[in-house]
Design an enzyme around this catalytic site. Structure first.
Site: not given
Ligand code: F6R
Length: 611
Positions: A2, A27, A73, A99-100, A484, A488, A491, A507, A606
């Site tokens: 949010c 976000r 969100w 927010n929260g 990673e 990506k 996501e 395995h 985000k």
């Molecule tokens: C993946 C991504 C998330 C963040 C995770 C931690 O592309 O962006 O997995 O890495 O939510 O976020 P931060 O780094 O802001 O603590």
């Protein structure tokens, strides 16, 4: 997650708020809303994009110069018009954005319902609005006092902003666990959950701390604790510019951020890699290096992509500085038996500096006496402020929800820290230090070389756009890169993907391999090369489609793989800074081919400020 924007001043509030909401889109959100005070309370909200809200209000004659806006969100209640913020009291005399999470909302709601309150939404936020109303009614309190009292009764986290039709010249804001800042302009003030919506209007901000509440009027702002102790706040200057948060000609923020990585890695190393003195200088760690060297162990806590960077850090610290490292999901760490104490050091890694689980792990470690060091991107973020010491990644604002340049900057910081400690610990000779520093220094140029020609990656992406599954394999430093790469792809393209240490394939995952399974093999480290060649043979024997990421010299891998993306050579321990780039591009082009919303993938936020 949010987002909050609020404005009070001389401009048209609608414009400022809609602009702000657009800047908050990154976000992640599912609905948006706005409340302005103009002959009473005007409230407009809509499920969908900010653009849908804009269409809803475009023909209205709004002339207000104060108001609040929100991107939601969903946590409690589905994404819908009615669940969108702002929420109001029964009389619709005030509007609140939040927010929260109000954790005791169900108990409060039950009690308020017994007292005759009717709720329209399924949200925890509406409960707070009704609680304020009830307190004001029962205690004959002023509005500000009622907000204060209500906040003392809620458990959980909040960043809130409230406007009331009877007080058109004020916005009340408060924070507990969810970031909020006040922007200070010329005869105008802003409130926001991060700096992006207010850049371009002002560079001056104050950050609210937990349990602080503020009243913002057209003439100024006053901050105090919820229990009425006045606080004088330091005014900070934002380092963020408008250009930094615009797309600069790229179709998506994610692509812009991928292409920025030559520069962001340079920015991250600037003034820190001192080649002519053969050393690393990290001012943020001054006074703490000894403690790091003497640590019984270093615990790295983070989430998502930052956790993957932490895994690369584990290999780097152990190889270069011989310090034992454990890497923990912050969300798991906080609920484990806490065996951390003053002999340990915790490193928390977070792009946003606001991730709720990472913050909770930090607080737990601090409470038990451990030194806590932060690696954050957002300057002034809560994690950056609460750690004892830290190193900023200086990657600039990352707007694309999928993290790219923050990851390579985090790995760069971890490499610099490991080199610094390795030198101090004498586990690295002067000669090796020299070689590694010069390799590190050449990484930005090598990143740019990879980015110069993306045609092979685009071709591979077009061939596998509709593959339902992907497997990513890597060894050693590139095992976290495999994780990673898979993250990506998941996501932003919604393709199921898994990352594995290459040897683990035998395995279990090998059962999945057939002629339909693309297997991305990261084969760029010399010391595991032979083993990875065997893994490729095993995939080939089962007709899997191998896409390899290799350094120039690895001809045996290139010969065996059906597709190869070659990258420049570097020292084994620095390869993640290069191998991650083609994987980011692969997921980007596949997502674009699938017409996915690359910068704002479904369901993702985000900055994950709820637990
Ligand atoms: C993946 C991504 C998330 C963040 C995770 C931690 O592309 O962006 O997995 O890495 O939510 O976020 P931060 O780094 O802001 O603590």
């Amino acid at each position: 997650m949010c987002g909050i924007i609020g404005y009070i001043g001389h401009r048209q509030a609608r414009e400022v708020i809609l602009n702000g909401l657009k800047r908050l889109e990154y976000r992640g959100y599912d609905s948006a809303g706005i409340a302005v005070i103009q002959d009473g309370l005007g409230l407009y909200k809509k499920r969908g994009k900010v653009h849908d809200l804009e269409l809803l209000i475009q023909d209205l004659e709004l002339n207000a110069t104060s108001g609040i806006g929100h991107t939601r969100w969903a946590t409690h209640g589905v994404p819908s018009d009615v669940n969108a913020h702002p929420h109001t009291d029964s009389q619709s005399s005030f509007a609140l954005i939040h927010n929260g999470i109000i954790e005791n909302y169900d108990v409060l709601r039950e009690d308020l319902e017994k007292k005759g309150h009717t709720f329209h939404s399924e949200t925890d936020t509406e409960v707070l609005a009704h609680l304020i109303e009830e307190i004001q009614k029962m205690g004959s309190l002023g509005f500000y006092e009622a907000v204060q009292q209500a906040l003392l009764q809620v458990d959980g986290t909040y960043g809130i902003a409230v406007v009331h039709e009877e007080y058109p010249d004020q916005i009340i804001v408060a924070r507990m666990g969810s970031p909020l800042l006040i922007g200070i302009g010329e005869d105008e003030f802003f409130v926001a959950s991060d700096a992006s919506p207010i850049v371009g209007y002002t560079q001056k901000v104050v950050y609210l701390e937990d349990e602080e509440i503020a009243v913002i009027t057209r003439d100024g702002y006053e901050v105090s604790t919820l229990k009425n102790v006045p606080h004088t706040k330091e005014v900070h200057e934002l380092a963020l510019s408008l250009e930094q948060i615009e797309k600069g000609g790229f179709p998506h923020f994610m692509l812009k951020e991928i292409f920025e990585q030559g520069d962001t890695i340079s920015d991250c190393m600037r003034g820190r890699v001192i080649l002519n003195e053969n050393r690393i200088q990290l001012g943020g760690l001054d006074g703490y290096v000894d403690k790091l060297l003497k640590a019984r162990r270093i615990i790295i806590a983070a989430c998502g992509t930052s956790w993957h960077a932490g895994l690369v850090g584990e290999y780097l610290f152990e190889y270069l500085a011989h310090i034992p490292v454990e890497v923990e999901y912050a969300s798991e760490f906080r609920y484990r038996e806490q065996l951390i104490d003053e002999n340990d050091v915790m490193i928390v890694i977070s792009q946003s500096g606001e991730t709720a689980d990472t913050l909770a792990a930090l607080r737990e470690a601090k409470k038990r006496g451990a030194l806590v060091i932060g690696i954050c991107n957002v300057v002034g973020s809560t994690i950056a402020r609460e750690t004892h010491a830290g190193v900023y990644t200086h990657a600039g604002p990352e707007i694309g929800v999928a993290s790219t340049k923050a990851f390579t900057a985090q790995v760069t910081v971890l490499a610099m820290m490991a080199l610094l400690l390795g030198k101090e610990n004498r586990t690295l000779s002067e000669e090796s230090m020299k070689e590694l520093l010069s390799e590190l220094d050449s990484i930005p140029e090598k990143v740019n070389e990879i980015l110069k020609d993306t045609s092979e990656i685009e071709r591979i992406a077009s061939l596998f756009t509709y593959a339902p599954n992907f497997l990513y394999l890597g060894r050693s430093y590139n095992f976290p890169v495999a994780l990673e790469g898979a993250l990506k792809l998941k996501e932003i393209s919604y393709i199921h993907a898994e990352g594995y240490p290459a040897a683990e394939m035998k395995h279990g995952p090998i059962a999945l391999i057939d002629e339909h399974m693309p297997v991305v093999v990261i084969a760029a480290t010399d010391h595991t090369n032979e083993k990875i060649v065997s893994n490729i043979e095993e995939v080939n024997a089962r007709k899997g489609r191998v896409i390899s990421i290799t350094s120039n010299g690895q001809s045996s891998v290139n010969r065996l793989a059906e597709f190869s993306v070659t990258i420049p050579e570097t020292h084994d321990c620095l390869t993640p800074l290069l191998t991650s780039i083609p994987l980011q591009l692969l997921s980007y082009y596949i997502a674009v081919n699938r017409k996915c919303d690359v910068d704002q993938p479904r369901n993702l936020a985000k900055s994950v400020t709820v637990e």
